[in-house]
Design a protein around this motif. Sequence first.
Motif, PDB file in Angstrom:
ATOM      1  N   ARG A  32      97.516   4.786  88.953  1.00 20.93           N
ATOM      2  CA  ARG A  32      97.232   3.892  90.226  1.00 20.93           C
ATOM      3  C   ARG A  32      96.104   5.533  90.937  1.00 20.93           C
ATOM      4  N   LEU A  33      96.649   6.801  90.969  1.00 22.37           N
ATOM      5  CA  LEU A  33      95.678   7.739  90.778  1.00 22.37           C
ATOM      6  C   LEU A  33      93.563   6.929  90.541  1.00 22.37           C
ATOM      7  N   LEU A  34      93.772   6.558  89.849  1.00 24.12           N
ATOM      8  CA  LEU A  34      91.832   5.849  89.165  1.00 24.12           C
ATOM      9  C   LEU A  34      92.025   5.021  90.755  1.00 24.12           C
ATOM     10  N   ALA A  35      92.849   3.922  90.593  1.00 29.18           N
ATOM     11  CA  ALA A  35      92.778   2.927  91.695  1.00 29.18           C
ATOM     12  C   ALA A  35      92.798   3.284  93.126  1.00 29.18           C
ATOM     13  N   GLU A  36      93.769   4.264  93.359  1.00 27.56           N
ATOM     14  CA  GLU A  36      93.199   4.903  94.777  1.00 27.56           C
ATOM     15  C   GLU A  36      92.129   5.733  94.972  1.00 27.56           C
ATOM     16  N   HIS A  37      91.258   5.651  94.320  1.00 23.56           N
ATOM     17  CA  HIS A  37      90.313   7.112  94.066  1.00 23.56           C
ATOM     18  C   HIS A  37      89.518   5.310  94.699  1.00 23.56           C
ATOM     19  N   TYR A  38      89.488   4.372  93.600  1.00 18.46           N
ATOM     20  CA  TYR A  38      87.981   3.612  93.444  1.00 18.46           C
ATOM     21  C   TYR A  38      88.312   2.679  94.632  1.00 18.46           C
ATOM     22  N   ALA A  39      89.544   1.968  95.594  1.00 13.82           N
ATOM     23  CA  ALA A  39      89.893   1.094  96.066  1.00 13.82           C
ATOM     24  C   ALA A  39      89.187   1.834  97.262  1.00 13.82           C
ATOM     25  N   GLY A  40      89.426   3.198  97.579  1.00 10.30           N
ATOM     26  CA  GLY A  40      89.150   3.068  99.545  1.00 10.30           C
ATOM     27  C   GLY A  40      89.999   2.932 100.032  1.00 10.30           C
ATOM     28  N   GLY A  41      91.290   2.627  99.977  1.00 10.36           N
ATOM     29  CA  GLY A  41      92.117   2.031 101.160  1.00 10.36           C
ATOM     30  C   GLY A  41      92.171   0.668 101.111  1.00 10.36           C
ATOM     31  N   ARG A  42      91.170  -0.427 100.260  1.00  8.32           N
ATOM     32  CA  ARG A  42      91.042  -1.573  99.658  1.00  8.32           C
ATOM     33  C   ARG A  42      92.660  -2.433  98.651  1.00  8.32           C
ATOM     34  N   VAL A  43      93.305  -1.222  98.010  1.00  9.00           N
ATOM     35  CA  VAL A  43      94.447  -1.848  97.664  1.00  9.00           C
ATOM     36  C   VAL A  43      95.354  -1.212  97.676  1.00  9.00           C
ATOM     37  N   VAL A  44      96.398  -1.272  97.721  1.00 10.17           N
ATOM     38  CA  VAL A  44      97.517  -0.159  97.691  1.00 10.17           C
ATOM     39  C   VAL A  44      98.114  -0.151  96.229  1.00 10.17           C
ATOM     40  N   ALA A  45      97.969   1.227  95.878  1.00  4.16           N
ATOM     41  CA  ALA A  45      98.178   1.381  94.823  1.00  4.16           C
ATOM     42  C   ALA A  45      99.603   2.102  94.311  1.00  4.16           C
ATOM     43  N   LEU A  46     100.606   1.483  93.372  1.00  2.00           N
ATOM     44  CA  LEU A  46     102.175   2.117  92.916  1.00  2.00           C
ATOM     45  C   LEU A  46     102.354   2.609  91.526  1.00  2.00           C
ATOM     46  N   SER A  47     102.827   3.098  91.743  1.00  2.44           N
ATOM     47  CA  SER A  47     103.587   3.294  90.175  1.00  2.44           C
ATOM     48  C   SER A  47     104.473   3.789  89.432  1.00  2.44           C
ATOM     49  N   ALA A  48     105.359   3.585  88.590  1.00  7.18           N
ATOM     50  CA  ALA A  48     106.976   4.061  88.136  1.00  7.18           C
ATOM     51  C   ALA A  48     107.190   3.580  87.296  1.00  7.18           C
ATOM     52  N   GLY A  49     108.066   3.917  86.537  1.00  7.28           N
ATOM     53  CA  GLY A  49     108.899   3.882  85.076  1.00  7.28           C
ATOM     54  C   GLY A  49     110.555   3.784  85.051  1.00  7.28           C
ATOM     55  N   THR A  50     110.744   2.623  83.645  1.00  2.43           N
ATOM     56  CA  THR A  50     111.597   2.360  83.727  1.00  2.43           C
ATOM     57  C   THR A  50     112.606   2.995  83.164  1.00  2.43           C
ATOM     58  N   THR A  51     112.308   4.719  82.555  1.00  2.00           N
ATOM     59  CA  THR A  51     113.320   5.523  82.931  1.00  2.00           C
ATOM     60  C   THR A  51     111.942   6.763  82.410  1.00  2.00           C
ATOM     61  N   PRO A  52     111.858   6.620  83.969  1.00  2.00           N
ATOM     62  CA  PRO A  52     111.618   8.252  84.273  1.00  2.00           C
ATOM     63  C   PRO A  52     111.641   9.528  83.860  1.00  2.00           C
ATOM     64  N   GLY A  53     110.337  10.206  83.804  1.00  2.00           N
ATOM     65  CA  GLY A  53     110.466  11.464  83.161  1.00  2.00           C
ATOM     66  C   GLY A  53     111.027  12.467  84.401  1.00  2.00           C
ATOM     67  N   ASP A  54     111.076  14.466  84.439  1.00  2.00           N
ATOM     68  CA  ASP A  54     110.381  15.116  84.901  1.00  2.00           C
ATOM     69  C   ASP A  54     109.690  15.487  86.049  1.00  2.00           C
ATOM     70  N   ARG A  55     108.157  14.558  85.322  1.00  2.00           N
ATOM     71  CA  ARG A  55     107.187  15.356  85.421  1.00  2.00           C
ATOM     72  C   ARG A  55     105.677  14.385  85.199  1.00  2.00           C
ATOM     73  N   VAL A  56     104.508  14.794  85.362  1.00  2.00           N
ATOM     74  CA  VAL A  56     103.550  14.232  84.458  1.00  2.00           C
ATOM     75  C   VAL A  56     103.484  14.935  83.672  1.00  2.00           C
ATOM     76  N   HIS A  57     103.099  13.842  82.728  1.00  2.00           N
ATOM     77  CA  HIS A  57     103.070  14.749  81.163  1.00  2.00           C
ATOM     78  C   HIS A  57     101.440  16.034  81.536  1.00  2.00           C
ATOM     79  N   PRO A  58     101.921  16.964  81.143  1.00  3.95           N
ATOM     80  CA  PRO A  58     100.913  17.890  81.208  1.00  3.95           C
ATOM     81  C   PRO A  58      99.562  17.464  80.102  1.00  3.95           C
ATOM     82  N   GLU A  59      99.429  17.051  79.381  1.00  7.70           N
ATOM     83  CA  GLU A  59      97.633  16.531  79.235  1.00  7.70           C
ATOM     84  C   GLU A  59      97.648  15.648  79.760  1.00  7.70           C
ATOM     85  N   VAL A  60      97.975  15.048  80.618  1.00  8.27           N
ATOM     86  CA  VAL A  60      97.443  13.442  81.650  1.00  8.27           C
ATOM     87  C   VAL A  60      96.803  14.805  82.771  1.00  8.27           C
TER      88      VAL A  60
END
Length: 155
Positions: A32-60
């Motif tokens: 999502r973040l890469l798509a948002e960066h490169y698209a410059g508003g030309r694409v709407v990027a969303l992200s979601a999970g089937t069993t969402p955790g509580d935060r972004v993985h720190p290593e990522v």
Amino acid sequence: MSDQVPAGHVPGHVPVVVFACRANGGRSVASRLLAEHYAGGRVVALSAGTTPGDRVHPEVARVLEDLGLDTSRESPRLLTAEMIAASDLAVTQGCGETCPYVPGARYRDWPLDDPKGQDEATVRRIVADIDTRVRDLLVELVPDIDLPPSLLGRA
């Protein structure tokens, strides 16, 4: 790459892409973040999970932050059938059979390793794979897009 506009492309339409993984803490956030960066508003990027955790993985988060992408506002959320139905494309990344199926929705599966708990070199390799896939997808979705250079130093 063909000069033809992809099937379903409507001039002026801003495509919506949902990137879905299991915890919504690694692969889908990076996509999502890469798509948002490169698209410059030309694409709407969303992200979601089937069993969402509580935060972004720190290593990522560390690798993405090193690339200049802000992860501070990212919060894992649940992937829903409604989210997929409202999108032009759902890109699945390891959620397998748990991803909601919506008849008539367009899906694409990206077989990506899970970066959770991996060392920095492995996470960087996974993010590099995602970077290439996202850039290719954006060119497919928006044929006349002028992509900025890759954050990873590859054109």
